[in-house]
Design an enzyme around this catalytic site. Structure first.
Site: not given
Lengths: 433, 433
Positions: B260, B263, B328-329, B362, B421
């Site tokens: 990670q 990135h 996230e992961h 991934d 209505h």
């Protein structure tokens, strides 16, 4: 007088495009005001919430303890509501719960041919905030429609905020909240309520997602806190599209068109029919109903400014038009609504046949009445149990299955120049660098 | 040196809160620039798209016909890609398709005890736009992850835009698009691409939803066109949380954390472990890996500034911390990941056991790699087939079933002051006014 369009007329496309392109929302730019309110609530918590509430709702709260609506107030509300309305509310709650229970998704977990164990798992959003408008637009039915799916999903804490201008609150709203098992109710509205729900204060613990309708300040505040918390869609003015042949009672169809028109001068009601005579009869019935309806001012303005009748030669031409309109509510008032419905792709909710007025879905049928407006049914859905859940992917490999598909991952990671990605797989497979 | 926190230390809560509160995104305010680009594209169509593209990507396109990537270019790209990478891409596509097919939802239609026919029906979003970044962040794996769920959902038209700075495009991106059945590809990027997809131009017909990652201009443009079209989530920098006991190879866990970190300098990697000795060994292995990794600069900056090791006394303390981080992961590198996972509620994707490095997800495992970042796993999910579908509610009553539940709807409508209505139901039941 509503717009009249004839599919076979040469000027149809121009008129239809104009209808689709109508701007029915006044986009008040309240971004700066809302940003300031949110910043104050984030920085000063209860103090700011109380200041804004006292100012905007003309109250004189003195501390965080004044914000919470207490059990005695809810009991008093129950005592103030007539038995018949309470029974109707309970029936609605029961039916809404039954329908939304059918929306609960199933988990999956399976082993594929490579030996990978894969799946996904759904869990509830823990803390849900429900915004309820005050004043005229404070609808107990909206409380049911927003709160029940959250409860069905399994939310562990459901917090409601509702402004009480001059201290007034609709007892039916409190009763509806109590029926749905709302855990906490606070007398706060506007951007300050959204800020308190998103950031939390000493009195109001923060939530994970905020749902419910509101004015421009509330909608803008929800957009601004999105990311810190989840939000639901931002709903626009209501719409109905009725597809009807001439074997309907014009008075019934007129009532259906007016049931949206009475919501808002910028609501929109459209009729598609294959009979000019029937269209004329509906138009007359609308004016006849308007003579006695309490909200005739609003409904007649809506019908005059945004209402439309589209005359087609054959109802088989309707589905293509329906898809271009992508209505929030679609009534198919024909003998075989299933056949027509099968040709249609974009609609928030479809009301099938002659005995299904849209209003039955607003209150009691079971499906949610929070639906995509302004042609967003092309890409979004009504509120559902899924909106209060989220999904985690599950992946489990072992030495064998990683050995089978891992080398391809290494290859792809290297092709993307992500060598640590490649390394994390290769190192487990003793692959060469 | 990453942050080190000890759950049992008195200063833990303060340090953990600081970790959760870290701002890892530079919120560039490009609102005004993006609004201008979108307005130009909406007003002038292809002309504006070409002007911006020539300016930003240093091209000299002369008309709408130059925007489209032609079949010959795609064929040339196929010829330029090595066979082994192509095979890996095909395997990935096949596995991603198989997983996302399991996400296809089922319609329901049933008659309840009141005789109401109720249900819902899922349909695909028709036109989907896929934004693919150019330059360094142009990943063929992202093309697969965004395009395949749309195809599985049944989208009828899939349009890809990708900027080609100086005319350069990654052939693997074209090959991936071709593999997924992307119908049209245009060499446009930035806010102008988002504008073209949302509003349409003479060359590029508009879409209903836009997905895919992008820089601040793209993310801002997507937010601004939201409502006109649907959008996916706005993803932040990537994150991984690894829960590992001391019976892992520190070099494996170090590689996972770095996968990670490589990135982005603002990516975040966190290790939770119950062994100080193991934590120390991982830290050492990280520095050892960094000596040879091509992206060591990025990864070491990320690990130094945002990396963290949290030492707990027992891994049974991990789930509560995991849920607060809502990663996230999430990797669970232990013998019984199922037991640990059952205690956890908030994570985008869970990688179970010692042989499931995050990178396998991934590329090749099958589940989507577009996942909720920045603690949004508390209320949102990874990209799925459902993101390319929408649901219509179905309601069908007859005279009998409307007679049973209609009076309650009338009651509720009147209690809300919505008499049209009430009328639309009452008139079908011959109820008194």
């Amino acid at each position: 007088m509503a717009t009249n369009l004839f599919l076979s007329a040469p000027e149809f496309e121009e008129g239809f495009q104009a209808l689709l392109g109508q701007k029915r929302e006044t986009a008040a730019d309240v971004n700066a005001i809302v940003a300031e309110i949110l910043a104050q609530v984030q920085a000063r918590g209860d103090e700011a919430v109380i200041e804004y509430t006292n100012r905007f709702d003309r109250l004189s709260l003195t501390g965080g303890h004044d914000l919470r609506v207490e059990a005695e107030e809810i009991e008093a509300a129950k005592a103030a509501v007539d038995a018949e309305t309470l029974e109707a509310l309970k029936l609605a709650a029961k039916r809404i719960e039954a329908y939304h229970a059918k929306q609960k998704p199933e988990d999956q977990y399976y082993t594929d041919e490579a030996g990978a164990e894969l799946g996904f798992r759904w869990t509830a959003i823990e803390n849900v905030g429900l915004y309820v408008p005050g004043g005229l637009a404070t609808y107990p039915s909206s409380v049911l429609m927003n709160a029940i799916p959250a409860k069905v999903a399994g939310a562990s804490r459901l917090v409601m905020t509702v402004p009480t201008p001059d201290g007034v609150i609709n007892p039916l709203v409190l009763v509806a909240a109590d029926l749905c098992g709302v855990d906490e109710i606070y007398r706060v509205g506007g951007a300050q309520a959204v800020g308190a729900l998103a950031y939390g204060t000493k009195t109001i613990a923060p939530v994970d997602k905020i749902v419910g309708p509101g004015n421009a300040f509330v909608a803008t505040a929800k957009k601004q806190v999105f990311g810190t918390v989840g939000i639901d869609m931002i709903a626009g003015p209501s719409e109905i599209l009725v597809v009807a042949d001439d074997r309907n009672d014009p008075a019934w169809i007129a009532a259906d068109l007016l049931s949206q028109a009475e919501h808002d001068p910028v609501a929109q009601s459209i009729l598609i029919t294959d009979s000019a005579e029937f269209a004329e009869a509906v138009e007359q019935a609308i004016h006849s109903h308007l003579e006695t309806l309490p909200k005739a001012d609003i409904a007649s303005a809506s019908w005059r400014d945004y209402g439309a009748i589209i005359l087609v030669e054959d109802l088989s031409q309707a589905p293509a038009l329906v898809d271009r309109i992508a209505p929030e509510h679609l009534e198919l008032c024909v003998d075989d609504p299933e056949a027509l419905s099968a040709e249609i792709r974009h609609a928030g909710a479809i009301f099938m046949g002659r005995y299904t007025p849209e209003a039955i879905g607003d209150y009691i049928a079971g499906p949610n009445h929070v639906l995509p407006t302004a042609r967003t049914a092309r890409f979004s859905s009504g509120l559902s149990t899924l909106d209060f859940m989220k999904r985690s992917s599950l992946i489990k490999m072992n030495a064998d299955s990683l050995g089978r598909i891992g080398p391809s991952a290494v290859r792809l990671a290297r092709s993307e120049g992500l060598d640590a990605h490649a390394l994390s797989v290769a190192i487990r497979l003793n692959m060469p660098e």
